[in-house]
Design an enzyme around this catalytic site. Structure first.
Site, PDB file in Angstrom:
ATOM      1  N   GLN A 121       3.124   9.886   1.345  1.00 46.67           N
ATOM      2  CA  GLN A 121       4.433   9.231   1.248  1.00 46.67           C
ATOM      3  C   GLN A 121       5.208   9.605  -0.005  1.00 46.67           C
ATOM      4  O   GLN A 121       6.385   9.283  -0.128  1.00 46.67           O
ATOM      5  CB  GLN A 121       4.259   7.708   1.306  1.00 46.67           C
ATOM      6  CG  GLN A 121       3.730   7.231   2.648  1.00 46.67           C
ATOM      7  CD  GLN A 121       3.605   5.732   2.664  1.00 46.67           C
ATOM      8  OE1 GLN A 121       2.628   5.185   2.181  1.00 46.67           O
ATOM      9  NE2 GLN A 121       4.616   5.062   3.207  1.00 46.67           N
ATOM     10  N   CYS A 169       6.619  -0.136   7.185  1.00 46.49           N
ATOM     11  CA  CYS A 169       6.164   1.032   6.438  1.00 46.49           C
ATOM     12  C   CYS A 169       7.328   1.521   5.583  1.00 46.49           C
ATOM     13  O   CYS A 169       8.451   1.633   6.081  1.00 46.49           O
ATOM     14  CB  CYS A 169       5.714   2.119   7.410  1.00 46.49           C
ATOM     15  SG  CYS A 169       5.158   3.628   6.599  1.00 46.49           S
ATOM     16  N   LEU A 170       7.051   1.801   4.310  1.00 46.19           N
ATOM     17  CA  LEU A 170       8.113   2.276   3.419  1.00 46.19           C
ATOM     18  C   LEU A 170       8.720   3.591   3.916  1.00 46.19           C
ATOM     19  O   LEU A 170       9.848   3.916   3.591  1.00 46.19           O
ATOM     20  CB  LEU A 170       7.570   2.456   1.989  1.00 46.19           C
ATOM     21  CG  LEU A 170       7.167   1.176   1.235  1.00 46.19           C
ATOM     22  CD1 LEU A 170       6.499   1.534  -0.085  1.00 46.19           C
ATOM     23  CD2 LEU A 170       8.362   0.269   0.998  1.00 46.19           C
ATOM     24  N   HIS A 193      -3.841   1.110   7.760  1.00 40.62           N
ATOM     25  CA  HIS A 193      -2.472   1.661   7.772  1.00 40.62           C
ATOM     26  C   HIS A 193      -2.383   2.864   6.825  1.00 40.62           C
ATOM     27  O   HIS A 193      -1.866   3.919   7.189  1.00 40.62           O
ATOM     28  CB  HIS A 193      -1.492   0.546   7.365  1.00 40.62           C
ATOM     29  CG  HIS A 193      -0.064   0.971   7.264  1.00 40.62           C
ATOM     30  ND1 HIS A 193       0.945   0.416   8.029  1.00 40.62           N
ATOM     31  CD2 HIS A 193       0.548   1.898   6.475  1.00 40.62           C
ATOM     32  CE1 HIS A 193       2.099   1.003   7.733  1.00 40.62           C
ATOM     33  NE2 HIS A 193       1.891   1.897   6.777  1.00 40.62           N
ATOM     34  N   GLU A 194      -2.911   2.691   5.610  1.00 36.67           N
ATOM     35  CA  GLU A 194      -2.784   3.756   4.597  1.00 36.67           C
ATOM     36  C   GLU A 194      -3.694   4.953   4.930  1.00 36.67           C
ATOM     37  O   GLU A 194      -3.308   6.098   4.717  1.00 36.67           O
ATOM     38  CB  GLU A 194      -3.089   3.218   3.197  1.00 36.67           C
ATOM     39  CG  GLU A 194      -2.188   2.080   2.728  1.00 36.67           C
ATOM     40  CD  GLU A 194      -0.702   2.338   2.920  1.00 36.67           C
ATOM     41  OE1 GLU A 194      -0.262   3.508   2.904  1.00 36.67           O
ATOM     42  OE2 GLU A 194       0.038   1.351   3.114  1.00 36.67           O
ATOM     43  N   HIS A 253      -2.109   7.224   7.339  1.00 33.56           N
ATOM     44  CA  HIS A 253      -1.152   8.161   6.720  1.00 33.56           C
ATOM     45  C   HIS A 253      -1.854   9.464   6.314  1.00 33.56           C
ATOM     46  O   HIS A 253      -1.309  10.548   6.486  1.00 33.56           O
ATOM     47  CB  HIS A 253      -0.512   7.547   5.468  1.00 33.56           C
ATOM     48  CG  HIS A 253       0.690   6.681   5.750  1.00 33.56           C
ATOM     49  ND1 HIS A 253       1.821   7.148   6.381  1.00 33.56           N
ATOM     50  CD2 HIS A 253       0.937   5.383   5.458  1.00 33.56           C
ATOM     51  CE1 HIS A 253       2.715   6.169   6.477  1.00 33.56           C
ATOM     52  NE2 HIS A 253       2.200   5.082   5.924  1.00 33.56           N
ATOM     53  N   GLY A 307       0.830  -1.195   0.000  1.00 32.90           N
ATOM     54  CA  GLY A 307       0.000   0.000   0.000  1.00 32.90           C
ATOM     55  C   GLY A 307       0.861   1.240   0.000  1.00 32.90           C
ATOM     56  O   GLY A 307       2.044   1.184   0.345  1.00 32.90           O
TER      57      GLY A 307
HETATM   58 NI    NI Z   1       3.122   3.220   5.759  1.00 33.37          NI
END
Ligand code: NI
Length: 167
Positions: free
Chosen positions: A49, A88-89, A130-131, A134, A44
């Site tokens: 991000q 998480c990226l 999660h997304e 963000h 995701g």
């Molecule tokens: Ni993340």
């Protein structure tokens, strides 16, 4: 392809704005974001991000690509708490156990301006939460206990330091 913004960049702490118009520019962003997510092996990606404060997330939890504009999540009454390790990226090399509801009700728009309305469970429910976090400026490190946060302090400091050096 986009660069992934990493902690502690302030854009990751910014509440993203509602998308009012689904235009060509947005379609281009979606295309680039999708490519970026797959290249980085993510499940995701949220617009924050890549440095954009727009309410847009893309998700592929193994059931195909979902592009979600202005996603809204609510927790159904039959949901239960479920814990799982998340990465998480935007937080390289960090994994933390996060407890979340195992089911969510999702409403959103797709890139063709059509309404999406569904109940998600399992990994998809987790990635959606999660997304969407963000988009509200929230990250996995906000879900953990102060003890776990203390254990992660060295790793977080390292990210803070490399970010300062890069900018
Ligand atoms: Ni993340």
């Amino acid at each position: 392809m986009y660069n992934i913004v990493t902690y502690p960049d302030p854009v990751l702490r910014t509440r993203a704005d509602e998308i009012l118009e689904i235009d060509d520019e947005l379609h281009e962003i979606i295309e680039e974001m999708t490519e970026t997510m797959y290249v980085k092996d993510g499940v995701g990606l949220a617009a924050n991000q890549i440095g954009l404060t727009k309410r847009l997330i893309i998700v592929d939890a193994g059931e195909g690509l979902m592009v979600l504009i202005n996603p809204v999540l609510t927790v159904p009454e039959d949901a239960r708490a479920d814990s799982m390790d998340e990465g998480c990226l935007s937080l390289p090399d960090i994994r933390v156990d996060v407890t979340r509801p195992d089911r969510v009700h999702l409403t959103a728009l797709d890139p063709d301006n059509k309404s999406i309305d569904l109940i998600a469970d399992g990994l998809l429910a987790r990635v959606l939460q999660h997304e969407t976090d963000h988009l509200n400026g929230k990250m996995i490190i906000d879900h953990i206990s102060s003890i776990t946060r203390r254990l992660l302090r060295t790793k977080l400091r390292k990210l803070e330091k490399s970010h300062t050096e890069a900018s």
